[in-house]
Design a protein around this motif. Structure first.
Motif, PDB file in Angstrom:
ATOM      1  N   PHE A 205      36.963 -33.601  34.102  1.00 15.54           N
ATOM      2  CA  PHE A 205      38.314 -33.654  34.855  1.00 15.54           C
ATOM      3  C   PHE A 205      39.262 -32.704  33.929  1.00 15.54           C
ATOM      4  N   GLY A 206      39.386 -32.783  32.836  1.00 20.78           N
ATOM      5  CA  GLY A 206      40.105 -31.970  31.732  1.00 20.78           C
ATOM      6  C   GLY A 206      39.864 -30.378  31.933  1.00 20.78           C
ATOM      7  N   THR A 207      38.670 -30.232  31.847  1.00 22.56           N
ATOM      8  CA  THR A 207      38.209 -28.896  31.782  1.00 22.56           C
ATOM      9  C   THR A 207      38.511 -28.056  33.227  1.00 22.56           C
ATOM     10  N   PHE A 208      38.448 -28.728  34.544  1.00 26.04           N
ATOM     11  CA  PHE A 208      39.010 -28.499  35.537  1.00 26.04           C
ATOM     12  C   PHE A 208      40.328 -28.349  35.840  1.00 26.04           C
ATOM     13  N   ALA A 209      41.153 -29.052  35.189  1.00 27.53           N
ATOM     14  CA  ALA A 209      42.591 -29.105  35.104  1.00 27.53           C
ATOM     15  C   ALA A 209      43.003 -27.829  34.187  1.00 27.53           C
ATOM     16  N   SER A 210      42.224 -27.516  33.105  1.00 23.89           N
ATOM     17  CA  SER A 210      42.523 -26.556  32.476  1.00 23.89           C
ATOM     18  C   SER A 210      42.454 -25.114  33.112  1.00 23.89           C
ATOM     19  N   GLY A 211      41.419 -25.109  34.088  1.00 23.07           N
ATOM     20  CA  GLY A 211      41.054 -23.887  34.668  1.00 23.07           C
ATOM     21  C   GLY A 211      42.199 -23.767  35.938  1.00 23.07           C
ATOM     22  N   LEU A 212      42.750 -25.015  36.370  1.00 22.57           N
ATOM     23  CA  LEU A 212      43.759 -24.867  37.341  1.00 22.57           C
ATOM     24  C   LEU A 212      44.915 -24.215  36.681  1.00 22.57           C
ATOM     25  N   VAL A 213      45.273 -24.521  35.511  1.00 20.48           N
ATOM     26  CA  VAL A 213      46.449 -24.130  34.689  1.00 20.48           C
ATOM     27  C   VAL A 213      46.297 -22.393  34.484  1.00 20.48           C
TER      28      VAL A 213
END
Length: 433
Positions: A205-213
């Motif tokens: 989930f954190g890598t996905f959120a990092s990609g969003l940002v």
């Protein structure tokens, strides 16, 4: 270190030339479209096409490399990228530019795969970490320096595209003249996303959120700069300090995760990123004087450092929950998770900007980081932290293609790799022929 630099100097030169041009290209496209009065939503679709192409190239570009060889494939990818770059100079058409960005993303993934497989071939168990560090310094240093090309005097609107195409073509020279034999393309068996989620829900989930940002920032920060009245020089400086802040702060912030529970560090980074994003919203109207600009630069440096660090800390957290022999396979799946977020980021971020104006970009990054905080708190209630001695060391990592993952010195001394990207997308066509 000097013998290592010599052994990969041609590759580092190719990386530097590629990133000098392509680093400026995304910024220039955002500035050009925004200056032409194109809405944020439409720009978001154009920018998202690049990350969609990058993801597709990571999955399927290696087939071209296997069939024709590294040097021919590198030449083909670089040539198509140069042609696509020049295509932007012909006419502003959103469908055309979206297709060009899709092709550029695919070709850039192919170029990264060629370079990273050469690095893998020249690396040993002793030198992998140093080669990875040199690669990342060159990659992000050239990307940051390339932003300054935005200040080229370009009344016709074509010069910057021509310079980018020239730099990409020049990147062929050190590769084409290399006397080294072609490497064997490392085969990366990527974990399925479900298996990764079972191993580390917060990690994926954190890598996905990092990609969003980061996808939203790379794609839409130039639009924000244009709407804020930065001008070309101000936008170039703004993008440069975000990238350099990310490079400078990754190691000290990441090393905190070696000392404390990584979930606590991920929560702290995400919460600080929420604060930095809201800080960017607060200082958005301060660009009119030197003092205000200095404050904006300082906040941008902090924002860049936090947003760039979230991905490698989440990777390190995931690695704490899998066997050491599985680190390479896991990193391939995490890059795919990041790429999915980076594709969605410009789309969702542009929707928020359309509703709230330029500062809406940082409202979106704040919301993305806040989702990581909420999910992290939930996961801390569901599972205890691993013992401190079970945590592996933090390592800064590129977010390019899965082929870079064998350079991670935390993996096996001599990793045995096999290709099965279909496992990450079980409903898709098998990547290997």
């Amino acid at each position: 270190m000097l013998p290592i630099v010599r052994s990969i100097s041609s590759l580092l030169m190719a990386v530097a030339l590629l990133m000098l041009g392509s680093g400026m290209l995304s910024t220039m496209i955002g500035v050009r479209l925004s200056g032409a009065g194109v809405g944020a939503m439409a720009i978001g679709f154009v920018m998202a096409a690049y990350y969609a192409g990058l993801t597709a190239g990571s999955l399927y570009g290696y087939q071209i490399i296997v069939k024709v060889g590294h040097i021919r494939a590198f030449a083909a990818f670089a040539s198509v990228f140069s042609v696509a770059t020049l295509g932007h100079a012909l006419h502003i058409d959103l469908v055309l530019w979206g297709l060009l960005r899709l092709a550029e993303g695919f070709c850039m993934a192919g170029l990264f795969m060629c370079i990273e497989s050469w690095l893998n071939e020249r690396a040993t168990a002793r030198t992998r970490g140093q080669m990875l560090s040199l690669y990342m310094i060159t990659l992000y240093g050239a990307m940051a320096a390339g932003q300054q090309l935005l200040m080229l005097d370009d009344p016709s609107g074509m010069l910057r595209f021509i310079v980018t195409a020239m730099l990409t073509s020049l990147a062929l020279v050190p590769v084409a003249l290399t006397r080294k034999g072609p490497p064997v393309l490392p085969d990366i068996a990527s974990f399925g996303l479900r298996r990764l989620y079972e191993a580390s829900p917060l990690g994926i989930f954190g890598t996905f959120a990092s990609g969003l940002v980061t996808g939203a920032i790379y794609g839409l920060a130039p639009v924000y700069g244009t709407e804020a009245g930065f001008g070309n020089a101000g936008t170039a400086l703004f993008m440069t300090v975000i990238i350099l802040g990310g490079v400078a702060l990754q190691w000290p912030l990441g090393k905190l995760s070696d000392v404390f529970d990584r979930r606590t560090v991920i929560l702290g980074l995400s919460a600080a990123l929420v604060a930095a994003s809201l800080g960017m919203v607060a200082v958005s109207g301060m660009a009119g004087d030197m003092q205000g600009q200095a404050v904006m630069v300082a906040v941008a440096v902090l924002f860049g450092g936090l947003s760039f660090t979230l991905y490698p800390v989440c990777v390190a957290h995931t690695n704490d929950h899998i066997d050491r022999s599985e680190l390479v396979q896991a990193s391939g799946g995490l890059i795919l998770s990041y790429s999915a977020g980076a594709t969605i980021g410009p789309l969702a971020g542009s929707a928020v900007m359309s509703a709230l104006g330029g500062p809406g970009l940082f409202v979106f990054t704040a919301a993305s980081a806040a989702s990581a905080v909420v999910f992290g708190l939930y996961r801390m209630m569901r599972r205890p932290a691993p013992p401190a001695e079970a945590q592996g060391p933090f390592r800064s990592l590129p977010r390019t293609t899965p082929v870079a993952s064998p350079l991670d010195p935390r993996g096996e001394d001599e990793p045995q790799l096999s290709l099965d990207l279909e496992s990450a997308f079980p409903n898709g066509r098998h990547a290997a022929e």
